[in-house]
Structures are given as structure tokens and as C-alpha cells.
Design an enzyme around this catalytic site. Structure first.
Site, PDB file in Angstrom:
ATOM      1  N   LEU A  11       0.843  -1.197   0.000  1.00 60.75           N
ATOM      2  CA  LEU A  11       0.000   0.000   0.000  1.00 60.75           C
ATOM      3  C   LEU A  11       0.879   1.248   0.000  1.00 60.75           C
ATOM      4  CD1 LEU A  11      -2.835  -1.012   2.499  1.00 60.75           C
ATOM      5  CD2 LEU A  11      -2.420  -1.735   0.139  1.00 60.75           C
ATOM      6  N   ARG A  18       2.725  14.948   6.389  1.00 63.81           N
ATOM      7  CA  ARG A  18       3.679  15.417   7.400  1.00 63.81           C
ATOM      8  C   ARG A  18       5.130  15.422   6.918  1.00 63.81           C
ATOM      9  NH1 ARG A  18       2.169  11.800  12.308  1.00 63.81           N
ATOM     10  NH2 ARG A  18       0.977  10.669  10.731  1.00 63.81           N
ATOM     11  N   ASP A 108       5.684   2.436   3.713  1.00 64.69           N
ATOM     12  CA  ASP A 108       6.474   3.393   4.507  1.00 64.69           C
ATOM     13  C   ASP A 108       7.102   2.753   5.738  1.00 64.69           C
ATOM     14  OD1 ASP A 108       4.226   2.948   5.996  1.00 64.69           O
ATOM     15  OD2 ASP A 108       3.615   5.045   6.158  1.00 64.69           O
ATOM     16  N   GLU A 158      -8.998  -0.837  16.351  1.00 63.33           N
ATOM     17  CA  GLU A 158      -8.336   0.440  16.065  1.00 63.33           C
ATOM     18  C   GLU A 158      -8.389   1.341  17.295  1.00 63.33           C
ATOM     19  OE1 GLU A 158      -6.490   1.309  13.162  1.00 63.33           O
ATOM     20  OE2 GLU A 158      -6.691  -0.854  13.316  1.00 63.33           O
ATOM     21  N   ASN A 372      38.798  17.877 -19.229  1.00 58.58           N
ATOM     22  CA  ASN A 372      37.970  16.943 -20.005  1.00 58.58           C
ATOM     23  C   ASN A 372      36.745  17.595 -20.630  1.00 58.58           C
ATOM     24  OD1 ASN A 372      36.896  17.375 -17.421  1.00 58.58           O
ATOM     25  ND2 ASN A 372      35.728  15.465 -17.512  1.00 58.58           N
ATOM     26  N   SER A 391      54.179  17.449 -11.596  1.00 57.29           N
ATOM     27  CA  SER A 391      53.184  18.210 -10.834  1.00 57.29           C
ATOM     28  C   SER A 391      52.649  19.393 -11.615  1.00 57.29           C
ATOM     29  CB  SER A 391      53.820  18.730  -9.546  1.00 57.29           C
ATOM     30  OG  SER A 391      54.234  17.641  -8.772  1.00 57.29           O
TER      31      SER A 391
HETATM   32  C1  UD1 Z   1      -2.996   1.170  10.329  1.00 57.50           C
HETATM   33  C2  UD1 Z   1      -3.760   0.003  10.939  1.00 57.50           C
HETATM   34  C3  UD1 Z   1      -3.427  -0.091  12.442  1.00 57.50           C
HETATM   35  C4  UD1 Z   1      -1.923  -0.245  12.608  1.00 57.50           C
HETATM   36  C5  UD1 Z   1      -1.171   0.883  11.912  1.00 57.50           C
HETATM   37  C6  UD1 Z   1       0.285   0.603  11.919  1.00 57.50           C
HETATM   38  C7  UD1 Z   1      -5.853  -0.230   9.712  1.00 57.50           C
HETATM   39  C8  UD1 Z   1      -7.298   0.059   9.687  1.00 57.50           C
HETATM   40  N1  UD1 Z   1      -5.176   0.211  10.761  1.00 57.50           N
HETATM   41  O1  UD1 Z   1      -3.508   2.336  10.941  1.00 57.50           O
HETATM   42  O2  UD1 Z   1      -4.081  -1.194  13.026  1.00 57.50           O
HETATM   43  O3  UD1 Z   1      -1.591  -0.278  13.983  1.00 57.50           O
HETATM   44  O4  UD1 Z   1      -1.597   0.996  10.534  1.00 57.50           O
HETATM   45  O5  UD1 Z   1       0.997   1.694  11.423  1.00 57.50           O
HETATM   46  O6  UD1 Z   1      -5.368  -0.867   8.813  1.00 57.50           O
HETATM   47  N2  UD1 Z   1      -3.463   3.493   2.757  1.00 57.50           N
HETATM   48  C9  UD1 Z   1      -3.825   3.505   1.443  1.00 57.50           C
HETATM   49  N3  UD1 Z   1      -5.104   3.770   1.114  1.00 57.50           N
HETATM   50  C10 UD1 Z   1      -6.064   4.020   2.049  1.00 57.50           C
HETATM   51  C11 UD1 Z   1      -5.683   4.026   3.402  1.00 57.50           C
HETATM   52  C12 UD1 Z   1      -4.369   3.745   3.725  1.00 57.50           C
HETATM   53  O7  UD1 Z   1      -3.011   3.271   0.567  1.00 57.50           O
HETATM   54  O8  UD1 Z   1      -7.206   4.250   1.668  1.00 57.50           O
HETATM   55  C13 UD1 Z   1      -2.073   3.221   3.123  1.00 57.50           C
HETATM   56  C14 UD1 Z   1      -1.401   4.434   3.702  1.00 57.50           C
HETATM   57  O9  UD1 Z   1      -0.739   5.179   2.712  1.00 57.50           O
HETATM   58  C15 UD1 Z   1      -0.428   3.835   4.689  1.00 57.50           C
HETATM   59  C16 UD1 Z   1      -1.101   2.549   5.119  1.00 57.50           C
HETATM   60  O10 UD1 Z   1      -2.064   2.244   4.140  1.00 57.50           O
HETATM   61  O11 UD1 Z   1       0.796   3.499   4.097  1.00 57.50           O
HETATM   62  C17 UD1 Z   1      -1.735   2.663   6.499  1.00 57.50           C
HETATM   63  O12 UD1 Z   1      -2.753   3.623   6.478  1.00 57.50           O
HETATM   64  P1  UD1 Z   1      -2.985   4.641   7.698  1.00 57.50           P
HETATM   65  O13 UD1 Z   1      -4.134   5.473   7.357  1.00 57.50           O
HETATM   66  O14 UD1 Z   1      -1.700   5.282   8.041  1.00 57.50           O
HETATM   67  O15 UD1 Z   1      -3.393   3.605   8.830  1.00 57.50           O
HETATM   68  P2  UD1 Z   1      -3.268   3.826  10.381  1.00 57.50           P
HETATM   69  O16 UD1 Z   1      -4.406   4.636  10.860  1.00 57.50           O
HETATM   70  O17 UD1 Z   1      -1.913   4.268  10.746  1.00 57.50           O
END
Ligand code: UD1
Ligand code: CA
Length: 449
Positions: A11, A18, A108, A158, A372, A391
Site C-alpha cells: 500500500l 507530514r 512506509d 483500532e 575533459n 606536478s
Molecule cells: C494502520 C492500521 C493499524 C496499525 C497501523 C500501523 C488499519 C485500519 N489500521 O492504521 O491497526 O496499527 O496501521 O501503522 O489498517 N493506505 C492507502 N489507502 C487508504 C488508506 C491507507 O493506501 O485508503 C495506506 C497508507 O498510505 C499507509 C497505510 O495504508 O501506508 C496505512 O494507512 P494509515 O491510514 O496510516 O493507517 P493507520 O491509521 O496508521
């Protein structure tokens, strides 16, 4: 285990607000390599054959970057960010191909280790339908909590949905999940968005799998493995941990680092046994160092190959295409770019060598410059075996200095020098007896007037 087919779904649709950057977050680099490539490499090491990347923010840029580090990759665009389950389903077509194992990862988390992924896949092979990789932290706020009952994983809650008691749990979801391919679509399609954030939570899959009577398990990983980078502060933290791991691995493989914390490696740095690295050395991408090399302090290397027995620095700069053969010597304040320094050749001080070949055993005097570039094109300097360049010489390329030739100090050479010739490219010296004193007296009189 290896016979099981595996699809990695990574993903990478998030914006990474940020980071405050024009560059999509997952392309920010750790050890000179995009975070997304680190995640990819870990999955490759864990035997993932095929890749599905879910992109969104900066989709074009991210897709282009992916082509640079992953074969068998397909990207899927998630146009709206409706949650992690929604993101996974953007790759529905890939999932529907029918893999034994699916690995879901975030783009990430650059410190993810392949061992964790392998362990999760092994649990799938043992008959689990869903395996969640958790980690423990004293500060679980913000993470999904792993809710266990009698040793079994029953739910991931969550942060926003947790009860007071659940919030105290410090076993957290790292975001990495393995799912049995044959159950994946049925379970994912059941996930809804009736929750605090109105998102389709991938984490709901745990309860759904339990309800369907399927086996669910958790494995534990280190905190670093789950470390998600959201800001440049966390990026630097990830970098520091990565460097620490690499330095340790390098030392354990037989390399001496006098002051490990001041040496920086890239993800692809190769370095041979009994090589010694002094403090404050930077290895950019594409560096290969053989065994028994000494890299002296304050040297900067990038895209360079150094053969065994060579000596580099202090304060040397090896740029892309620098190739040192055995026992070559490149000393202080020397820059080498796209040039071969053949066996035993010496470039000891204050020199620029670009687009060149320096033959075996040649000696390049202090202050030698290969000219060069004329502002438009680059030209080659070819210095023969055993040649001696005095030199402060400027070699205006294209130019060839033959084997064994001798170039007088301070020469500006624009024409080739044949083998074993002596070349003077400077005005002849003339001494005028007594003229020095005369001149001094004249100047002194003039100053008194
Ligand atoms: C998520 C997890 C949480 C976990 C945490 C760890 C879920 C619902 N929650 O929460 O349990 O402890 O990660 O860091 O999965 N992304 C997409 N498309 C979307 C949503 C997210 O590509 O529609 C990607 C984001 O870019 C990111 C990752 O998924 O890389 C996680 O999404 P984020 O929204 O950061 O989830 P958290 O709330 O941190
Ligand atoms: Ca997150």
C-alpha cells in the site's frame, strides 16, 4: 514452503502530508534507496514472486520509480482513500489470479525484515487463514491493538474504537498481514466502513475470519520492523537504525570500522574482508570495495569500484565510474570521475582525473588536471603504463600520453605524447644574474619618492 505462490500487495497511496514534500512519501530514501524499494526487497527475500502496488498520491511518479526496482510489478490506482481494506481491494484483479499466500505491507515501513515475512508465510502454510504481525511498545497510542483470547487472536481494535481496557494493551498491529489467497476476497468483501473513521479497515478481517471459523494467528516482530515513517524526523530515525544494522553486519563480516557511527553506507554497498574504514567516510549508492583496502578518513565514494590492496584518501572523492584496480593509490584532495586507475598507479595529491585511463604503475603528480570538458562535450585522457606526469600539469583532452612517457612539471599539453618521450609544455626558464638585486633597489627608490 517455496512451492507456495505468493503475491505481495504494497500500500503506497498515502500522501504523507507530514513529510512536507513534493516527493511522494514512499519515495523518500533510507540508505540511498526509496522506502518502497526496501519493502520490496524484504518481500523478494521472503519469496514473494509477484507484486501489486496500490498507488494514489503521486501515482505516476511512484509507478515510474517502481519500474526501477521491481520486475513482475503491477500498479493499481486507488483514486479515493477509503481505508486499508479498500486499498487492498484496488488490487482485486491480482488477488483473483489465485495465489496461495498474500502479503499485505505498507510502503512506509523501510525496516521490515524478511524473516518476519517468512514467519508469517509459514503460519499460513500451517493452516492459518490470516496472520497478523504484531509488535510491543510502551506507547501504543494510535495503533490498532491485538485482542487475544486464550492465546488466539480474536480481533484488532483500532485506537479510536478501543475500550479503556483495550487501550491499555501494548501488543499492536504493525500493519503487516499475511492472508490465505483462497479466503482473501470473500473476507475482504465483507468489510464495511461502519466505524469511527468511516473507513474500510483491513483489520476487521481478523474478526470476520474468526466468525467464519477460520484459524487466525499473530506473530511478533521487533518495533523497528513495524516502524512507519510519517515525518522527516521518523525518516532520520529509520536511517539511524538502518545504519546501525548495516555497520554491525559489515563488522561481523570482517571489516574494521574504527568509528562505526561516523561511517555511512548505502543499501547496496559491498565491502570485502580485512578492509579498514577510518572515521567519517560516506558510501553513496553503487560502491563495491574489495578486500584489504584502506579507506582513510573523510572520503566520499559513489558509484565506484575499488580492487583489493588499494588505498583511498584521506579526503578523496570517488565519483560514479571511478574504477581502481589492485593496489592503486588515490590520495588527499583527489577527485576521480569515470576513470580507470590501473594496477599500482598512484594519484596522490590535489588532482582531478575525469574521463580517463591511467595505465598500470603510472604516477600522477600533485595538481594534475585532466581538462575533459569544453563547456559542451567531454573528452578522454589516456595515460599509458608507467608514465610520469609532473606536478601541476594540465592535460587538455582528447589526449594520449604514451607508455613510459615523462611530462615535465607545469606543462599544459594539447598534443599527444609518444611512448617514452619527454614532453615540455611550458616556457623555458631563464636566469638573469644580478637582475634581482637591481629590481629590488629600483622598487625601493620608487617607494621613497
Ligand atoms: C494502520 C492500521 C493499524 C496499525 C497501523 C500501523 C488499519 C485500519 N489500521 O492504521 O491497526 O496499527 O496501521 O501503522 O489498517 N493506505 C492507502 N489507502 C487508504 C488508506 C491507507 O493506501 O485508503 C495506506 C497508507 O498510505 C499507509 C497505510 O495504508 O501506508 C496505512 O494507512 P494509515 O491510514 O496510516 O493507517 P493507520 O491509521 O496508521
Ligand atoms: Ca499510519
Amino acid at each position: 514452503m517455496t512451492e507456495r505462490s505468493c503475491l505481495s500487495i504494497i500500500l503506497a497511496a498515502g500522501e504523507g502530508t507530514r513529510m512536507k514534500s513534493a516527493l511522494p512519501k514512499v519515495l523518500h530514501k533510507v540508505a540511498g534507496l526509496p522506502m518502497l524499494a526496501h519493502v520490496t526487497h524484504a518481500a523478494q527475500e521472503a519469496g514473494a514472486g509477484d507484486f501489486a502496488y496500490v498507488v494514489g498520491h503521486g501515482a505516476e511518479t511512484v509507478t515510474k520509480a517502481i519500474a526501477g526496482f521491481a520486475q513482475n510489478a503491477k500498479t493499481y490506482v486507488q483514486t479515493e482513500r477509503l481505508g486499508t481494506a479498500h486499498a487492498v481491494l484496488a488490487a482485486r484483479e491480482a488477488i483473483a489470479r489465485g495465489y496461495d499466500d498474500l502479503l499485505v505491507m505498507f510502503g512506509d515501513t523501510p525496516l521490515i525484515e524478511s524473516g518476519v515475512l517468512k514467519a508469517a508465510r509459514e503460519k499460513l502454510a500451517d493452516g492459518n487463514a490470516v496472520v497478523v504481525v504484531g509488535f510491543r511498545t510502551p506507547n501504543p497510542a494510535g495503533y490498532g491493538r491485538l485482542i487475544e483470547k486464550n492465546g488466539a487472536l480474536v480481533a484488532i481494535r483500532e485506537d479510536k474504537e478501543c475500550t479503556e481496557a483495550e487501550r491499555a494493551i501494548n501488543f499492536c498491529n504493525g500493519g503487516l498481514m499475511a492472508i490465505a489467497g483462497k479466503h482473501a476476497l470473500a473476507l475482504l468483501d465483507k468489510i464495511d466502513n461502519k466505524n469511527a473513521k468511516g473507513e474500510f479497515y483491513l483489520t476487521d478481517i481478523v474478526e470476520l475470519a474468526n466468525a467464519a471459523g477460520l484459524k487466525v494467528a499473530a506473530t511478533e516482530a521487533s518495533f523497528e520492523s513495524a516502524l512507519g515513517v510519517n515525518s522527516r524526523v521518523e525518516l532520520a530515525e529509520a536511517e539511524a537504525i538502518w545504519q546501525q544494522r548495516k555497520r554491525r553486519a559489515v563488522m561481523l563480516s570482517g571489516v574494521t570500522l574504527i568509528d562505526p557511527t561516523s561511517v555511512h553506507f548505502s543499501a547496496d554497498t559491498e565491502i570485502g574482508v580485512d578492509t579498514l574504514v577510518e572515521p567519517n567516510v560516506f558510501f553513496g549508492p553503487g560502491v563495491k570495495i574489495a578486500s584489504n583496502v584502506t579507506i582513510h578518513a573523510f572520503s566520499h565514494l559513489e558509484g565506484a569500484t575499488v580492487a583489493s590492496g588499494s588505498d583511498v584518501g584521506p579526503y578523496a572523492r570517488l565519483r560514479p565510474g571511478a574504477e581502481l584496480h589492485e593496489k592503486a593509490k588515490v590520495g588527499n584532495f583527489v577527485e576521480i570521475k569515470k576513470a580507470v586507475v590501473e594496477t599500482g598507479a598512484k594519484v596522490n595529491h590535489l588532482t582531478y582525473i575525469g574521463d580517463a585511463r591511467i595505465g598500470e604503475g603510472a604516477n600522477i603528480g600533485a595538481g594534475t588536471i585532466t581538462c575533459n570538458y569544453d563547456g559542451f562535450s567531454k573528452f578522454v585522457t589516456n595515460i599509458g603504463k608507467g608514465a610520469f606526469i609532473g606536478s601541476n600539469s594540465s592535460l587538455v583532452a582528447p589526449i594520449t600520453i604514451g607508455d613510459g612517457a615523462y611530462v615535465a612539471s607545469g606543462s599544459v599539453l594539447t598534443e599527444d605524447v609518444e611512448p617514452d618521450a619527454l614532453a615540455f609544455g611550458r616556457a623555458r626558464q631563464k636566469n638573469l644574474p644580478g637582475k634581482g638585486r637591481e629590481l629590488r633597489e629600483r622598487f625601493s627608490r620608487a617607494a621613497k619618492k
